[in-house]
Design a protein around this motif. Structure first.
Motif, PDB file in Angstrom:
ATOM      1  N   GLN A  31      66.518  70.548  58.185  1.00 16.35           N
ATOM      2  CA  GLN A  31      66.683  69.179  57.782  1.00 16.35           C
ATOM      3  C   GLN A  31      66.837  68.613  59.092  1.00 16.35           C
ATOM      4  OE1 GLN A  31      67.589  67.906  54.107  1.00 16.35           O
ATOM      5  NE2 GLN A  31      65.877  69.435  54.496  1.00 16.35           N
ATOM      6  N   GLN A  75      57.800  65.274  50.589  1.00 16.33           N
ATOM      7  CA  GLN A  75      58.519  66.172  49.559  1.00 16.33           C
ATOM      8  C   GLN A  75      59.941  65.588  49.412  1.00 16.33           C
ATOM      9  OE1 GLN A  75      57.844  70.160  50.318  1.00 16.33           O
ATOM     10  NE2 GLN A  75      59.991  70.880  49.359  1.00 16.33           N
ATOM     11  N   LYS A  76      60.385  65.033  50.322  1.00 18.98           N
ATOM     12  CA  LYS A  76      61.759  64.421  50.190  1.00 18.98           C
ATOM     13  C   LYS A  76      61.840  63.213  49.286  1.00 18.98           C
ATOM     14  CE  LYS A  76      65.080  65.112  52.426  1.00 18.98           C
ATOM     15  NZ  LYS A  76      66.426  66.306  51.981  1.00 18.98           N
ATOM     16  N   ARG A  77      60.692  62.262  49.462  1.00 24.63           N
ATOM     17  CA  ARG A  77      60.564  61.357  48.618  1.00 24.63           C
ATOM     18  C   ARG A  77      60.475  61.658  47.111  1.00 24.63           C
ATOM     19  NH1 ARG A  77      57.045  59.203  51.682  1.00 24.63           N
ATOM     20  NH2 ARG A  77      55.174  59.747  50.625  1.00 24.63           N
ATOM     21  N   LYS A  78      59.792  62.645  46.912  1.00 27.59           N
ATOM     22  CA  LYS A  78      59.381  63.313  45.364  1.00 27.59           C
ATOM     23  C   LYS A  78      60.851  63.735  45.044  1.00 27.59           C
ATOM     24  CE  LYS A  78      54.636  64.351  45.770  1.00 27.59           C
ATOM     25  NZ  LYS A  78      53.636  65.589  45.773  1.00 27.59           N
ATOM     26  N   ASN A  79      61.785  64.299  45.830  1.00 28.43           N
ATOM     27  CA  ASN A  79      62.781  64.973  45.219  1.00 28.43           C
ATOM     28  C   ASN A  79      63.970  63.737  45.165  1.00 28.43           C
ATOM     29  OD1 ASN A  79      61.799  67.252  44.796  1.00 28.43           O
ATOM     30  ND2 ASN A  79      62.068  68.087  46.981  1.00 28.43           N
ATOM     31  N   ASN A  80      63.795  62.621  45.588  1.00 32.42           N
ATOM     32  CA  ASN A  80      64.821  61.503  45.736  1.00 32.42           C
ATOM     33  C   ASN A  80      64.635  60.284  44.729  1.00 32.42           C
ATOM     34  OD1 ASN A  80      66.903  59.765  46.249  1.00 32.42           O
ATOM     35  ND2 ASN A  80      66.064  59.329  48.442  1.00 32.42           N
ATOM     36  N   HIS A 106      64.801  57.037  46.150  1.00 37.02           N
ATOM     37  CA  HIS A 106      64.126  56.652  47.593  1.00 37.02           C
ATOM     38  C   HIS A 106      64.219  55.187  48.035  1.00 37.02           C
ATOM     39  CE1 HIS A 106      61.329  57.157  50.695  1.00 37.02           C
ATOM     40  NE2 HIS A 106      60.549  56.010  50.094  1.00 37.02           N
TER      41      HIS A 106
END
Length: 402
Positions: A141, A220-225, A228
């Motif tokens: 992270q 990947q973070k965007r897809k999981n948020n 966003h």
């Protein structure tokens, strides 16, 4: 325009900075990293090369390696080895090698700028290496190491840099290789960010895989948020950005491990060789070849009406020597060729051949920063291992977490 963003960096104190700062992960082998970090639990190599804390022979892509890197980083953050700023900052970072200063801006840049080609590349990336760095970023992270970027000289940015370095640095130290490192907090954070709004492009000098991996991690973070917004810290990654006039490129030399019989005769039939040549070529278009204990000078042929890539010495070597005479069509994957950074000097080339590790060494003339910029502006790609930048940034000075 280029986005320049301040960030709440984690950094060493002046007392422990020399113990923490280390070479980048990709300029040392696991064995070299293990040796450098021996007896120093604060070395940042425990974060960027965490396999050194696992049994020898551990696969560097084993899950345990990524978890160990995250564990080591979080320990540094929790036990006070690294301390976080109270507010977002922009910094100025200076490296002095052999009396020559190289001074740039240390801040975060935008993943969106990379994706939209405001930040321009000049090399291809390898999926396996992307996968590795992306896993490190997501597991920790954090962006543990900055990339090196450059930009066309801008007087406003230059004046801001000059004003900053007149102040007392946050810390200053001399590394084991003799390079002096200095870091300042910039007082005019907004002024730096505003200056870069008039800069159309940034150029990747060193760190293509880290740029691409930052982009993949953000995706990947965007897809999981679901919430966003685009302002999250994972949308930005740290970089040291130098004006192009400050950049210093050394040659990236080659060694070939096995050559055909009578290869010298083949070269002499096709090219004019000069016996007893200087091991370091004196101008663009020339190479020096070490074979059977002797140095030979040679001028590289040139395509008719060449474009910016075809003018590069590394391309000309590939097209007229490596591919047709040595069957090295893909130097990225061909195991018969290895690359030696110019910092190691031509004696390292001789050592490779004299020891039997290689049968042929090729000493190059350095690619210029102007050539890199031109290739990037035209949207073209350089052959692999075209540039060796020196001095190298130190890792562990400023860490970006998200």
């Amino acid at each position: 325009m280029a986005v320049l963003k301040p960030f709440k960096a984690w950094h060493p104190t002046p007392k422990n900075v020399e113990q923490i700062a280390c070479v980048p992960y990709d300029v040392v082998s696991v064995e070299e990293a293990r040796t450098l970090a021996a007896g120093n639990p604060e070395s940042f190599l425990h974060v960027v090369r965490p396999e050194i804390d696992l049994p020898e022979g551990t696969d560097p892509h084993d899950d345990e390696v990524y978890h160990k890197g995250a564990e080591n980083l979080h320990a540094f953050l929790e036990n006070g080895t690294l301390q976080q700023e109270n507010k977002p900052q922009i910094y100025v970072y200076q490296l002095i090698r052999n009396g020559r200063p190289q001074t740039g801006i240390f801040a975060c840049v935008s993943v969106e700028d990379y994706d939209d080609e405001v930040i321009l590349k000049h090399e291809l990336t390898r999926p396996a290496k992307e996968d590795d760095r992306t896993r490190h970023i997501l597991t920790q992270q954090a962006h543990a190491e900055p990339v090196m970027l450059t930009y066309k000289d801008d007087p406003t940015a230059e004046n801001l840099i000059k004003e900053t370095v007149e102040e007392e640095p946050l810390f200053e130290f001399e590394a084991s290789d003799g390079v002096i490192h200095k870091l300042w907090r910039a007082k005019e954070t907004k002024a730096f960010a505003k200056a870069f709004k008039s800069i159309s492009h940034l150029y990747i000098a060193d760190g293509h895989h880290r740029c691409k991996s930052a982009s993949r991690a953000a995706e990947q973070k965007r897809k999981n948020n679901p919430g966003h917004t685009g302002n999250e810290e994972y949308n930005f990654f740290p970089a040291v950005i130098f004006p192009m006039s400050n950049m210093n490129i050394l040659p990236y030399n080659r060694v070939v491990h096995s050559i055909p019989d009578n290869f010298l005769d083949t070269l002499q039939d096709k090219f004019t060789l000069t016996v007893g040549a200087d091991p370091s070529p004196s101008k663009k278009g020339e190479i020096s070849i070490y074979l059977d204990g002797n140095w030979y000078g040679m001028e590289l042929p040139l395509d008719n009406n060449p474009n910016s890539v075809q003018k590069l010495d590394v391309h000309r070597l590939q097209e007229f020597v490596l591919s047709p005479l040595l069957d090295i069509d893909d130097p990225r994957r061909n195991e018969n060729i290895s690359f030696v950074g110019g910092i190691r000097g031509t004696k390292e080339l001789e050592k490779n051949v004299n020891s039997g590790k290689a049968e042929l060494a090729i000493s190059m003339y350095a690619t210029s920063i102007e050539e890199l910029i031109k290739v990037s502006d035209e949207g073209r790609l350089m052959p692999p291992k075209s540039t060796w930048f020196e001095p190298k940034l130190r890792s562990g000075l400023l860490v970006h977490t998200f």
